[in-house]
Design a protein around this motif. Structure first.
Motif, PDB file in Angstrom:
ATOM      1  N   ALA A 181       0.859  -1.190   0.000  1.00 48.69           N
ATOM      2  CA  ALA A 181       0.000   0.000   0.000  1.00 48.69           C
ATOM      3  C   ALA A 181       0.891   1.235   0.000  1.00 48.69           C
ATOM      4  CB  ALA A 181      -0.906  -0.020   1.224  1.00 48.69           C
ATOM      5  N   GLU A 182       1.973   1.167  -0.810  1.00 50.63           N
ATOM      6  CA  GLU A 182       3.016   2.186  -0.759  1.00 50.63           C
ATOM      7  C   GLU A 182       2.656   3.506  -1.418  1.00 50.63           C
ATOM      8  OE1 GLU A 182       2.971  -0.485  -2.586  1.00 50.63           O
ATOM      9  OE2 GLU A 182       3.450   0.074  -4.645  1.00 50.63           O
ATOM     10  N   SER A 183       1.601   3.516  -2.225  1.00 51.84           N
ATOM     11  CA  SER A 183       1.309   4.737  -2.993  1.00 51.84           C
ATOM     12  C   SER A 183      -0.188   4.849  -3.247  1.00 51.84           C
ATOM     13  CB  SER A 183       2.036   4.676  -4.342  1.00 51.84           C
ATOM     14  OG  SER A 183       1.549   3.566  -5.095  1.00 51.84           O
ATOM     15  N   ALA A 184      -0.608   6.063  -3.656  1.00 56.75           N
ATOM     16  CA  ALA A 184      -2.018   6.262  -4.027  1.00 56.75           C
ATOM     17  C   ALA A 184      -2.371   5.336  -5.193  1.00 56.75           C
ATOM     18  CB  ALA A 184      -2.249   7.719  -4.409  1.00 56.75           C
ATOM     19  N   TRP A 185      -1.422   5.158  -6.110  1.00 59.85           N
ATOM     20  CA  TRP A 185      -1.619   4.262  -7.251  1.00 59.85           C
ATOM     21  C   TRP A 185      -1.999   2.865  -6.751  1.00 59.85           C
ATOM     22  CZ3 TRP A 185      -0.515  -0.348  -9.291  1.00 59.85           C
ATOM     23  CH2 TRP A 185      -0.670  -0.526 -10.671  1.00 59.85           C
ATOM     24  N   ARG A 186      -1.214   2.383  -5.775  1.00 63.41           N
ATOM     25  CA  ARG A 186      -1.418   1.015  -5.290  1.00 63.41           C
ATOM     26  C   ARG A 186      -2.760   0.871  -4.589  1.00 63.41           C
ATOM     27  NH1 ARG A 186       0.741  -2.783  -7.446  1.00 63.41           N
ATOM     28  NH2 ARG A 186       2.657  -1.599  -7.424  1.00 63.41           N
ATOM     29  N   VAL A 187      -3.107   1.877  -3.789  1.00 59.49           N
ATOM     30  CA  VAL A 187      -4.378   1.835  -3.058  1.00 59.49           C
ATOM     31  C   VAL A 187      -5.531   1.808  -4.071  1.00 59.49           C
ATOM     32  CG1 VAL A 187      -5.859   3.123  -1.471  1.00 59.49           C
ATOM     33  CG2 VAL A 187      -3.398   2.941  -1.016  1.00 59.49           C
ATOM     34  N   ALA A 242      -0.566  -9.138 -12.551  1.00 57.70           N
ATOM     35  CA  ALA A 242      -1.265  -7.860 -12.628  1.00 57.70           C
ATOM     36  C   ALA A 242      -0.234  -6.783 -12.353  1.00 57.70           C
ATOM     37  CB  ALA A 242      -2.365  -7.807 -11.584  1.00 57.70           C
ATOM     38  N   ASP A 243      -0.255  -5.719 -13.120  1.00 54.48           N
ATOM     39  CA  ASP A 243       0.684  -4.614 -12.941  1.00 54.48           C
ATOM     40  C   ASP A 243       2.099  -5.026 -13.345  1.00 54.48           C
ATOM     41  OD1 ASP A 243       2.167  -2.401 -12.001  1.00 54.48           O
ATOM     42  OD2 ASP A 243       2.053  -3.054  -9.927  1.00 54.48           O
ATOM     43  N   ARG A 244       2.998  -5.287 -12.408  1.00 56.44           N
ATOM     44  CA  ARG A 244       4.426  -5.490 -12.721  1.00 56.44           C
ATOM     45  C   ARG A 244       4.707  -6.833 -13.395  1.00 56.44           C
ATOM     46  NH1 ARG A 244       7.011  -3.055  -7.075  1.00 56.44           N
ATOM     47  NH2 ARG A 244       5.859  -1.099  -7.185  1.00 56.44           N
ATOM     48  N   GLY A 245       5.790  -6.848 -14.150  1.00 54.91           N
ATOM     49  CA  GLY A 245       6.189  -8.061 -14.842  1.00 54.91           C
ATOM     50  C   GLY A 245       7.354  -8.761 -14.155  1.00 54.91           C
ATOM     51  N   ASP A 263       2.773  -0.375 -19.903  1.00 52.67           N
ATOM     52  CA  ASP A 263       4.034  -0.510 -20.624  1.00 52.67           C
ATOM     53  C   ASP A 263       4.999   0.500 -20.003  1.00 52.67           C
ATOM     54  OD1 ASP A 263       6.154  -0.328 -22.357  1.00 52.67           O
ATOM     55  OD2 ASP A 263       4.926  -0.561 -24.164  1.00 52.67           O
ATOM     56  N   PHE A 264       5.775   0.037 -19.020  1.00 50.69           N
ATOM     57  CA  PHE A 264       6.632   0.960 -18.255  1.00 50.69           C
ATOM     58  C   PHE A 264       7.757   1.548 -19.105  1.00 50.69           C
ATOM     59  CE2 PHE A 264       5.402  -2.292 -14.900  1.00 50.69           C
ATOM     60  CZ  PHE A 264       4.367  -1.542 -14.388  1.00 50.69           C
ATOM     61  N   ILE A 265       8.211   0.800 -20.102  1.00 43.44           N
ATOM     62  CA  ILE A 265       9.270   1.348 -20.972  1.00 43.44           C
ATOM     63  C   ILE A 265       8.710   2.547 -21.739  1.00 43.44           C
ATOM     64  CG2 ILE A 265      10.760   0.894 -22.974  1.00 43.44           C
ATOM     65  CD1 ILE A 265      11.329  -1.807 -21.940  1.00 43.44           C
ATOM     66  N   ASP A 316      12.244  -0.420 -15.999  1.00 44.11           N
ATOM     67  CA  ASP A 316      11.768  -0.033 -17.338  1.00 44.11           C
ATOM     68  C   ASP A 316      11.630   1.477 -17.508  1.00 44.11           C
ATOM     69  OD1 ASP A 316      11.691  -2.716 -17.722  1.00 44.11           O
ATOM     70  OD2 ASP A 316       9.515  -2.893 -17.876  1.00 44.11           O
ATOM     71  N   ARG A 317      11.203   2.169 -16.447  1.00 48.19           N
ATOM     72  CA  ARG A 317      11.074   3.628 -16.566  1.00 48.19           C
ATOM     73  C   ARG A 317      12.447   4.260 -16.780  1.00 48.19           C
ATOM     74  NH1 ARG A 317       6.266   4.052 -11.971  1.00 48.19           N
ATOM     75  NH2 ARG A 317       4.677   3.281 -13.386  1.00 48.19           N
ATOM     76  N   LYS A 318      13.448   3.644 -16.205  1.00 49.85           N
ATOM     77  CA  LYS A 318      14.822   4.100 -16.409  1.00 49.85           C
ATOM     78  C   LYS A 318      15.251   3.784 -17.852  1.00 49.85           C
ATOM     79  CE  LYS A 318      17.562   1.855 -13.690  1.00 49.85           C
ATOM     80  NZ  LYS A 318      18.171   1.403 -12.428  1.00 49.85           N
ATOM     81  N   HIS A 335      10.295   8.388 -10.354  1.00 49.54           N
ATOM     82  CA  HIS A 335       9.568   7.258 -10.948  1.00 49.54           C
ATOM     83  C   HIS A 335       8.135   7.111 -10.457  1.00 49.54           C
ATOM     84  CE1 HIS A 335      13.363   4.751 -12.292  1.00 49.54           C
ATOM     85  NE2 HIS A 335      13.284   5.926 -12.872  1.00 49.54           N
ATOM     86  N   ASN A 336       7.736   7.849  -9.411  1.00 53.32           N
ATOM     87  CA  ASN A 336       6.299   7.881  -9.103  1.00 53.32           C
ATOM     88  C   ASN A 336       5.935   9.178  -8.376  1.00 53.32           C
ATOM     89  OD1 ASN A 336       6.857   7.424  -6.351  1.00 53.32           O
ATOM     90  ND2 ASN A 336       5.280   5.846  -6.126  1.00 53.32           N
ATOM     91  N   ASP A 337       4.627   9.379  -8.197  1.00 52.16           N
ATOM     92  CA  ASP A 337       4.140  10.621  -7.571  1.00 52.16           C
ATOM     93  C   ASP A 337       4.669  10.786  -6.163  1.00 52.16           C
ATOM     94  OD1 ASP A 337       2.650  10.817  -9.857  1.00 52.16           O
ATOM     95  OD2 ASP A 337       0.763  11.251  -8.840  1.00 52.16           O
ATOM     96  N   VAL A 342       5.639  10.176 -12.326  1.00 53.96           N
ATOM     97  CA  VAL A 342       4.880   9.146 -13.039  1.00 53.96           C
ATOM     98  C   VAL A 342       3.780   8.621 -12.114  1.00 53.96           C
ATOM     99  CG1 VAL A 342       5.005   6.967 -14.321  1.00 53.96           C
ATOM    100  CG2 VAL A 342       7.029   8.436 -14.175  1.00 53.96           C
ATOM    101  N   ASP A 343       2.596   8.483 -12.612  1.00 54.78           N
ATOM    102  CA  ASP A 343       1.365   7.943 -11.998  1.00 54.78           C
ATOM    103  C   ASP A 343       0.186   8.855 -12.355  1.00 54.78           C
ATOM    104  OD1 ASP A 343       2.370   5.640 -10.898  1.00 54.78           O
ATOM    105  OD2 ASP A 343       2.204   6.280  -8.808  1.00 54.78           O
ATOM    106  N   GLY A 344       0.209  10.088 -11.782  1.00 54.72           N
ATOM    107  CA  GLY A 344      -0.898  10.993 -12.072  1.00 54.72           C
ATOM    108  C   GLY A 344      -2.033  10.891 -11.084  1.00 54.72           C
TER     109      GLY A 344
HETATM  110  O1  GYE Z   1       3.911   3.578 -10.359  1.00 59.20           O
HETATM  111  C1  GYE Z   1       3.954   3.176  -8.023  1.00 59.20           C
HETATM  112  C2  GYE Z   1       3.660   1.970  -7.246  1.00 59.20           C
HETATM  113  O2  GYE Z   1       3.906  -0.886 -10.141  1.00 59.20           O
HETATM  114  C3  GYE Z   1       2.985   0.717 -11.614  1.00 59.20           C
HETATM  115  O3  GYE Z   1       4.044   0.908  -8.093  1.00 59.20           O
HETATM  116  C4  GYE Z   1       3.256   0.333 -10.228  1.00 59.20           C
HETATM  117  C5  GYE Z   1       4.035   1.352  -9.411  1.00 59.20           C
HETATM  118  C6  GYE Z   1       3.465   2.736  -9.366  1.00 59.20           C
HETATM  119  O4  GYE Z   1       4.207   1.932  -6.023  1.00 59.20           O
HETATM  120  O5  GYE Z   1       3.334   4.312  -7.524  1.00 59.20           O
END
Ligand code: GYE
Length: 330
Positions: A46-52, A125-128, A144-146, A182-184, A235-237, A263-265
């Motif tokens: 639950a590290e980010s708003a994205w994850r929640v 789901a989400d990460r690869g 597509d993180f790249i 990938d974002r890198k 790499h994230n908000d 990144v996220d928004g």
């Molecule tokens: O960008 C970040 C979260 O895996 C896409 O994980 C996700 C990333 C997202 O912690 O905010």
């Protein structure tokens, strides 16, 4: 690429078999019941708003979907061992489908082989995960993180086109995670292929958290100052927002003294953009619960599915943040 897995076929066959004999909970992995599919979801944390938002989307879609009997949800607090333990429990519980959002890309061979041997199909789901293990899951849905990294890179080459050398700080996501890697990759691929002149002054992980981003930015500032820095690529908000606090506390003006890409928004990210503290936002979309449930059902039935389903996403620059704010879902 289309793929039909043995696990998926086995699950589908079992489902058919069970429908014929009235259903029972005692079949092997890939069973199921008249009450719908049992799905185990090993979430990152639950590290980010994205994850929640992602967790909420998956839970809400499972709840609303009659085809899903139960979603067993595990929050792994960003620890791979906890995810491995969760998967082993799902296998013991004979769930029909396992959904995994892998914290990092490597180290999955053993546990995913165990799932395969139990005849339980796995959806990412989400990460690869690393390519060597791609036969151990049926399909992945996510970003597509790249491409996200490329968007950040393209904006950078345009924004700083007149610079001699652009000096960059990077706040990386969790070490070894697909979005950090990938974002890198995508970002520097564009900078290098455009022949863009830059210096990566420093680059460290803030583990995708606001606290991490703030702490690393404080170190960046005390080590390098900000006078000669042009850009922060976070790499994230959350890490970007944490860094903004550190920048302000050190007496600088984020978005002006140093330009910032996140990144996220999330809503909070767009608010920072509307306040002029962020210059570019690469969107990453966490709301794919409905699509995920469709995949769960298809995979359980042994239907053919694409190896990768990309969620739709965009990117936003100055002048667009305020108008976009009401549309943000998380
Ligand atoms: O960008 C970040 C979260 O895996 C896409 O994980 C996700 C990333 C997202 O912690 O905010």
């Amino acid at each position: 690429m289309l793929k039909k897995t043995l696990a998926g076929i086995a699950a589908g066959a079992l489902l058919l078999g069970m429908a014929a004999c009235g259903g029972s909970d005692d079949d092997g992995g890939g069973g199921g019941s008249d009450d719908g599919l049992i799905v185990g979801f090993a979430q990152v944390g639950a590290e980010s708003a994205w994850r929640v938002a992602n967790s909420e989307s998956v839970k809400a879609s499972a709840e609303a979907d009659e085809r899903i009997g139960e979603l067993k949800f595990v929050d792994a607090q960003q620890e791979q061992e906890k995810q491995i333990e969760a998967i082993r429990n799902f296998i013991t519980q004979k769930v029909d489908v396992i959904v995994l959002a892998p914290v990092v890309e490597t180290g999955w061979t053993d546990v995913l082989t165990e799932a395969e041997n139990a005849g339980i199909p796995v959806i990412l789901a989400d990460r690869g995960i690393e390519e060597a293990d791609e036969d151990l899951y049926v399909t992945r849905i996510g970003s597509d993180f790249i491409e996200e990294g490329r968007k950040a890179g393209t904006w950078t080459t345009e924004e700083f086109a007149d610079n001699d050398t652009t000096r960059i700080l990077q706040l990386e996501g969790t070490v070894g995670s697909a979005p950090a890697n990938d974002r890198k990759t995508g970002f520097f691929e564009v900078l290098d292929s455009e022949g863009f002149s830059y210096e990566l002054v420093d680059s460290q992980s803030g583990d995708f958290t606001a606290e991490g981003g703030k702490a690393v930015m404080e170190t960046f500032i005390s080590t390098h100052g900000l006078e000669d820095i042009d850009l922060l690529y976070a790499h994230n908000d959350e890490m970007g927002l944490g860094a903004i606090q550190a920048i302000e506390e050190a007496g600088y003006t984020p978005g002006v003294d140093i330009e910032i890409i996140i990144v996220d928004g999330s809503k909070a990210g767009f608010e920072a953009g509307a306040e002029g503290k962020v210059n570019y936002i690469v969107e990453c979309n966490p709301v794919f619960g409905d699509q995920l449930m469709d995949l769960v059902v298809q995979v359980a039935n042994g239907d053919e599915v694409e190896k990768f389903t990309a969620v739709e996403e965009s990117a936003y620059g100055e002048g667009e943040f305020e108008a976009e704010l009401p549309n943000r879902k998380f």
